[in-house]
Each structure stands twice: as C-alpha cells, then as structure tokens.
Write a protein that holds these residues in place. Sequence first.
Motif, PDB file in Angstrom:
ATOM      1  N   ALA A   1       0.844  -1.208   0.000  1.00 18.69           N
ATOM      2  CA  ALA A   1       0.000   0.000   0.000  1.00 18.69           C
ATOM      3  C   ALA A   1       0.874   1.251   0.000  1.00 18.69           C
ATOM      4  O   ALA A   1       0.583   2.230  -0.684  1.00 18.69           O
ATOM      5  CB  ALA A   1      -0.926  -0.016   1.209  1.00 18.69           C
ATOM      6  N   GLU A   2       1.973   1.215   0.765  1.00 18.01           N
ATOM      7  CA  GLU A   2       2.900   2.355   0.796  1.00 18.01           C
ATOM      8  C   GLU A   2       3.406   2.686  -0.597  1.00 18.01           C
ATOM      9  O   GLU A   2       3.452   3.845  -0.999  1.00 18.01           O
ATOM     10  CB  GLU A   2       4.135   2.000   1.642  1.00 18.01           C
ATOM     11  N   GLU A   3       3.801   1.615  -1.313  1.00 14.92           N
ATOM     12  CA  GLU A   3       4.310   1.814  -2.669  1.00 14.92           C
ATOM     13  C   GLU A   3       3.270   2.498  -3.539  1.00 14.92           C
ATOM     14  O   GLU A   3       3.575   3.395  -4.310  1.00 14.92           O
ATOM     15  CB  GLU A   3       4.625   0.459  -3.302  1.00 14.92           C
ATOM     16  N   GLU A   4       2.024   2.053  -3.403  1.00 11.78           N
ATOM     17  CA  GLU A   4       0.957   2.609  -4.243  1.00 11.78           C
ATOM     18  C   GLU A   4       0.757   4.102  -3.972  1.00 11.78           C
ATOM     19  O   GLU A   4       0.629   4.887  -4.886  1.00 11.78           O
ATOM     20  CB  GLU A   4      -0.363   1.864  -4.006  1.00 11.78           C
TER      21      GLU A   4
ATOM     22  N   SER B   1       3.719   9.952   2.484  1.00 11.60           N
ATOM     23  CA  SER B   1       4.850   9.301   3.152  1.00 11.60           C
ATOM     24  C   SER B   1       4.399   8.027   3.858  1.00 11.60           C
ATOM     25  O   SER B   1       3.258   7.931   4.322  1.00 11.60           O
ATOM     26  CB  SER B   1       5.425  10.263   4.191  1.00 11.60           C
ATOM     27  N   PRO B   2       5.320   7.048   3.985  1.00 12.98           N
ATOM     28  CA  PRO B   2       4.980   5.815   4.717  1.00 12.98           C
ATOM     29  C   PRO B   2       4.502   6.084   6.144  1.00 12.98           C
ATOM     30  O   PRO B   2       3.783   5.270   6.705  1.00 12.98           O
ATOM     31  CB  PRO B   2       6.290   5.032   4.742  1.00 12.98           C
TER      32      PRO B   2
ATOM     33  N   ASP C   1       9.103  12.509  -5.524  1.00 14.91           N
ATOM     34  CA  ASP C   1      10.544  12.200  -5.617  1.00 14.91           C
ATOM     35  C   ASP C   1      11.165  12.114  -4.221  1.00 14.91           C
ATOM     36  O   ASP C   1      12.071  11.312  -3.978  1.00 14.91           O
ATOM     37  CB  ASP C   1      11.299  13.293  -6.394  1.00 14.91           C
ATOM     38  N   GLN C   2      10.684  12.961  -3.314  1.00 17.22           N
ATOM     39  CA  GLN C   2      11.211  12.910  -1.939  1.00 17.22           C
ATOM     40  C   GLN C   2      10.824  11.588  -1.267  1.00 17.22           C
ATOM     41  O   GLN C   2      11.628  10.971  -0.571  1.00 17.22           O
ATOM     42  CB  GLN C   2      10.670  14.080  -1.109  1.00 17.22           C
ATOM     43  N   VAL C   3       9.573  11.161  -1.488  1.00 15.61           N
ATOM     44  CA  VAL C   3       9.147   9.878  -0.893  1.00 15.61           C
ATOM     45  C   VAL C   3      10.009   8.757  -1.455  1.00 15.61           C
ATOM     46  O   VAL C   3      10.440   7.851  -0.721  1.00 15.61           O
ATOM     47  CB  VAL C   3       7.662   9.574  -1.192  1.00 15.61           C
ATOM     48  N   ALA C   4      10.272   8.837  -2.768  1.00 11.74           N
ATOM     49  CA  ALA C   4      11.082   7.785  -3.391  1.00 11.74           C
ATOM     50  C   ALA C   4      12.465   7.725  -2.733  1.00 11.74           C
ATOM     51  O   ALA C   4      12.975   6.635  -2.450  1.00 11.74           O
ATOM     52  CB  ALA C   4      11.201   8.034  -4.889  1.00 11.74           C
ATOM     53  N   VAL C   5      13.055   8.880  -2.446  1.00 11.49           N
ATOM     54  CA  VAL C   5      14.378   8.885  -1.809  1.00 11.49           C
ATOM     55  C   VAL C   5      14.273   8.319  -0.384  1.00 11.49           C
ATOM     56  O   VAL C   5      15.097   7.515   0.052  1.00 11.49           O
ATOM     57  CB  VAL C   5      14.983  10.309  -1.776  1.00 11.49           C
ATOM     58  N   ALA C   6      13.239   8.727   0.320  1.00 13.36           N
ATOM     59  CA  ALA C   6      13.073   8.251   1.704  1.00 13.36           C
ATOM     60  C   ALA C   6      12.920   6.725   1.750  1.00 13.36           C
ATOM     61  O   ALA C   6      13.335   6.089   2.716  1.00 13.36           O
ATOM     62  CB  ALA C   6      11.860   8.919   2.349  1.00 13.36           C
TER      63      ALA C   6
ATOM     64  N   LEU D   1      14.339  12.633   7.916  1.00 12.38           N
ATOM     65  CA  LEU D   1      13.444  12.227   9.005  1.00 12.38           C
ATOM     66  C   LEU D   1      12.454  11.161   8.526  1.00 12.38           C
ATOM     67  O   LEU D   1      12.178  10.181   9.228  1.00 12.38           O
ATOM     68  CB  LEU D   1      12.681  13.438   9.556  1.00 12.38           C
ATOM     69  N   HIS D   2      11.923  11.341   7.321  1.00  7.21           N
ATOM     70  CA  HIS D   2      11.001  10.328   6.792  1.00  7.21           C
ATOM     71  C   HIS D   2      11.732   9.003   6.561  1.00  7.21           C
ATOM     72  O   HIS D   2      11.167   7.936   6.765  1.00  7.21           O
ATOM     73  CB  HIS D   2      10.357  10.817   5.493  1.00  7.21           C
TER      74      HIS D   2
END
Length: 695
Positions: A123-126, A133-134, A244-249, A272-273
């Motif tokens: 679900a996080e990936e989706e 954010s996760p 893109d930030q979520v992808a890096v986190a 932090l994420h």
Amino acid sequence: MAAGGSAGERGRRAREQALELARRSREAYRLAGRWQAAAEAERAVAATLVGLTAVGWRLLVDRRWPGTRAANIDMILVGPGGVFVIDVKRWHDRPVVGDGRLAAGGVPRDEEIRKLLAMTRTAEEEVAALGLSPVALVPVMAFAGHRLDTRVGRVRLLGHPDLVHALVAEPKRLTPALVGVVAAHLAEAFPAYEPAALKEGGTGGPGLEDDGAALFATDEVEKAALESLLHAPIERWMTFLHPDQVAVARRDWSGPARISGPAGTGKTVVGLHRAAHLAGRGRDRVLYVTFVNNLPRVQRRLFERMAGVFADRVEFSSLHGWATGFLAERGAEVPLNAARADDAFSRAWLTIGRGSALAEIDPMPGYWREEIDHVIKGRGLTSLEEYRTVARHGRRTALQPVHREAAWLLYEEYELLREERGVGDFNDVLLAALAELEERPADPPYSAVIVDEVQDLTLVGVKLLDALAGDGPNGLLLIGDGQQAVYPGGFRLADAGIAVKGRGAVLRTNYRNAAAILEAAMDLVSGDPFDDLDGPSPNGRRAVDLAYHEGRVVRVEAADDEEHDRRLVEALRALADEEPDGSGPWAGAVVLCPSRREIGRYDRLLTRAGIPVLRLESYDGRPVEAVKLGTYRRAKGLEFKHVFLPHHDAGLADATAADAAARERAELARRQLFVAMTRARDLLWLGSVAADGAR
Ligand SMILES: Nc1ncnc2c1ncn2[C@@H]1O[C@H](COP(=O)(O)OP(=O)(O)OP(=O)(O)O)[C@@H](O)[C@H]1O
C-alpha cells in the motif's frame, strides 16, 4: 430572535443530524450484511467502521492484494488520521504481546505480523506516487471478541470495541479532500475481490440486536469525531512530500549513500522520513546525528509529531553527545575541558607559533587553531610525514614545507601542554571513540546511521559514524551541502574510505525561502567555489527551483549603532501588527549574530525593550512566545518565519583582502551569513551601519 428560539433551532438540527447518522449507519450495516464472502468477524468489524464513513472516512473491504493470486486485504480505511491497513482476526485465545512479539495460546504469531507489514508496504508503494509518506500508513490487526490496545513495532493491535476510538484519536494528517483522493487511488490499486475466489461466509443481515449495536457505534463515532477536533492538524510535509522525496526516503541502497542539495530543499525532511521508514522495517534502532548540539532536540520533537510510533526506535544525538555517552559506557571518558584546552593552545602559540614562519601567512592564532582542529587532529593525522602531503581541502592558503613543519611543531606543543593539564578537547573525544569502536564494535549496533549537516563534521567524525554503521545496505546515509559549511577545512568521502558512487540523490526544489530571500542569499556566495565532499564545485550559483511563496528582504542602513538598534527593536515590535492569526508576534522570530560576543549585547537590548528572549541553546522547536537569539552556527538546520541579522555585514569587511588567509576568512564569513540568511521563510531583515558610524 429570542434566545430560546435559536437554541430550539440548534436542537432541531442536532436531532436531524443524529437521525441522519443513524439512518446511514443502519444502511451501512445492511450493506455490510451483503458482503456474503466476508467472514462473520470481518463483517462485524466492517459494520463498526462503516459508521465512520458518515463523518468523511472511506472504507474499502476485502480487496485484492496486487501481485498475489489468492491473498486479500481485509480492509483499507482512509480518514483524517491516515491510511489504516486492517487485518481482522478471530482468535479464540487472547493475543499477548511480550518483548516486541505477538503470541496467542502460547503459540508465536509473528508470521501474521510479517504478512500484515508486507501488505502495508504494498500500500505504501501505491500511495508513494501521490507523495504520501509511509508514516501516514498504519497497519492494524483488529481482534474480534477481545479488548486490546497495544503495538508490536508499527503494527497497532486493537480489540473490536477499541477500534473506532483509537483510530479517530490518531493525529490529523489528511484533509477531507485528500481522504477522497487517497481512497480513490487505493480503490484502483487494490481492486475488489472476485466473488468466485471467496470463501463462504454468513448469509443473513444483522438481527435486531445488531441494529442497536449499530446505533451505539454511531454515538461512538460522533464522540470520537468530536475528540479528534481537539488534535491540531500537523504540518503538510509530515504526511505529504513530493513523490521524488518519498522515493528517496524509501529507496534501497546497497551501501553508504548521500543526499545533497542546496539550502532549504528538504534534505532534513527526507532524512526524518527515511529514519521512520527504516525504523518501521527492522527491530534495531536508527541513529540520527548532527554536529550542532541543540538541533537533535528540535529534530526529535519534529519526529515525534511526525511519526510518534517510531520515536523510541530513533535516537537523536549530537556527534559529541553520542561519542561522550559511548565512552562513558566503556569507562573510557575523555576529561573534556574546552577552556583549559584553549589555554594550552594560547600558551603553545605564544611560545612556539607567534615567532615562527606561520606569522607570515596569518599572524592571528585563530587560523592555526583551525588548522590543528580541522586538518591535523580533525583528520586524525599522526605524523609530520602524513601532514606534509595531505590535501587541505577547503583551506585557501598554500603552505610551503617550512609552514607545515611550523604548524606541526605548534600542534605538538599544544598536545604536550594539553596533556600536562590532564584535559582533552572535542577532537580527543572523537578520536578516543573511534579507537574504542575499532577495538570493540558497539553493541547493540544500529540498523542505520543518518548523518545530517555532514559538511560540518571532521574526517574523524565521519570515520567514526562509518565504523558504527558499517557498509551494509541502507546502513550509512550522509546528508549535507558543502555550500553551508560553517567550519574551515573539509575532506573528501574518499579520504574516509566511503564510496557512495551510484548511491546519491540530489534535491533541487527550495520549499523554505521566499524568492527575494533566496536571491539575496545566493548573490552573496555566487562567486565562491565550495567543496562538496565528493569534489569541488566551481562556483556558488546553483540551479534551484522555488516552491513559490511571498516574502521580503528589508535592508536597513543606519547612521550609527544607536539608530541601528532602535530600528531593530521597532521592526520586532512591528511584528505584533503583522500576526493576524493570533499566534503571537515573536514565536516565529529569531535574531542571529555572527559570534557569541554579540549575543549578550542583544539579549540586554531586547530585554530592556520588554521583548521576551529565548536563547537558541534552550530552544527545542516548541513554539514559544519569545524572540529566539543565537549565533549563525547555532541556527544550522533550523528555520524561522522572520530572521533578523543585525550588523549583518560587519564580518565581511575584508572581503576584498589580497592575502589568502584573509580571503579564506571572508569566504567563510560569507558562507556563515548565507546559512543565517537561508533560515528565513518570509522576512529577512538585514541591518547595517554606514561605514563612518560603525562601532
Ligand atoms: N514536500 C514538501 N512540501 C512542502 N514543504 C516542504 C517539502 N519538503 C520540505 N518542505 C519544507 O521545506 C523546509 C526546508 O526543509 P529542510 O529543513 O528539510 O531543508 P534542508 O535541505 O535540510 O535545509 P538546510 O540545508 O537549509 O538546513 C521545511 O521547513 C519544510 O517545511
């Protein structure tokens, strides 16, 4: 209109609302009855949760788990508190949690936790594509027939009767519109299950007594919804980032990695994420380290608000704080005494340094103290031979062999006098911790070490954290920006034996500064080359995108000190008229000075003017109705709505100086001022005094 009339009207509306809720709940309950495939327990839980849809929540029931043939997700609930991935259990034995593990009837049930976590990750990936954010996803195991409210790691374990209350009490993360968007996205990603593949479930709708239960649930929903209003909404970035930030986190890195990017581009936010993401995956702790002392307090507080569930799994510490604690645990404390160490250096300078070749380059002792702190001890050099050939990254003076010999002699004299006094300096703490760690690894180790503001560490500091993290996957993450280095003398990651090639991310959108503020700050350093850990950067003008918001730069040139200070106080007082939201005029304001010398003076000035002051040393990020006051260095990593920089250009006087040491000092002063300026979100106040009126 008479008062009784309006009370009557309110009563009528309340009754209508209650009836509407009851009607929707009964409808929902009948609907739940039609989920033929769902087991009885799931239907009962769904019937409770569906009541929440009357207050804006969205419920998806019995959804296909993408990428699997037969697996399903019992429920996904989306509401103000985030996304809840729910697995319903009807266990005869009571679930028991001990030592971070789940069991029932004496049988370990960790496998069930693992499965739910895997579903949550899908679900996080989706939702990562939406920038969610996760930290906004909560795996929930719901137990029919039991009362329970506890956790195993990030998994929330709740009894059926405890569900609604607990979920509604989660801090608000999503607005009603976002709830709709996220739920629609998830509904598409997790399609409804095909009836053919379903197990047989109960057939009938709820009986009369269940109707009563549904009404009770409605009451509960109302009560809980009201309570949730008491929770203030938390900042947007604590839930939503740029995709893109979520992808890096969430990225998997096979070894040490690096996040870089200019000021205000969300490096710390992503760090932090990422800490939350890594804390949610393993059982070991994550260490989040920075150089500045008060920053860990602020970051810890932000983290607690953002991902409280992981707060006990992430340790926030300053590098020296961590090293001191570690040495104490090992019984190997260094008798740190900065004042006596300074005294030892002063003596060494007087006896060995002042009359040597060093004075040709810079007659002031400060430059050579930095050479010892950041180059000789900071790099852990142990012999003149090493020092003769070492590349002094970030230092602009070219030293001839005679100068290196003289600097080494000064260092040896300093060490001698310091040891005679029986004291250590800050470098000794790090050197001792590194030696200790190399001899005997830390136990228990951290699953990951995240280093923020890495550009301010010495080589020894980075080696220490590298030794602590190891070079395994996702172990070491270095976050920083060489343009913001506020200490002289740098290093390259290769010097520390750390390879990050192919494992880097660069952030480029500034979310903090108003355009005029960033422009003014960039102008200051655009001509200065800087070192950025993996190599030099030819000049300071960098490509940055701006997330638009309004703001301004106010430049005040006063005739003399008195006028300068008067106008500073006036500007601070004027904030009182500008804060229509009633948050208090000074909570978002800071006065920053280049060094500690000026702090006392401004403390007295503001206090006399009746403006409350809070030193940055005591600031932990909590909104306090006081103007914050501190040095440029102390402000590292922080941000404020209004930033006031009195006498901001006083330290830039020798910017045009011809000799290399003075040029280096001027460059460093500009970088420090740049850091101070980029702390400002909406207002940057730059005070100066006309040349003939200066102090
Ligand atoms: N996706 C985002 N949406 C909205 N705001 C964001 C986002 N990412 C970051 N921000 C905001 O940008 C500000 C700067 O972020 P952060 O402090 O992480 O930047 P940084 O790169 O570490 O800055 P610096 O290097 O200057 O210390 C934060 O206050 C945060 O409010």
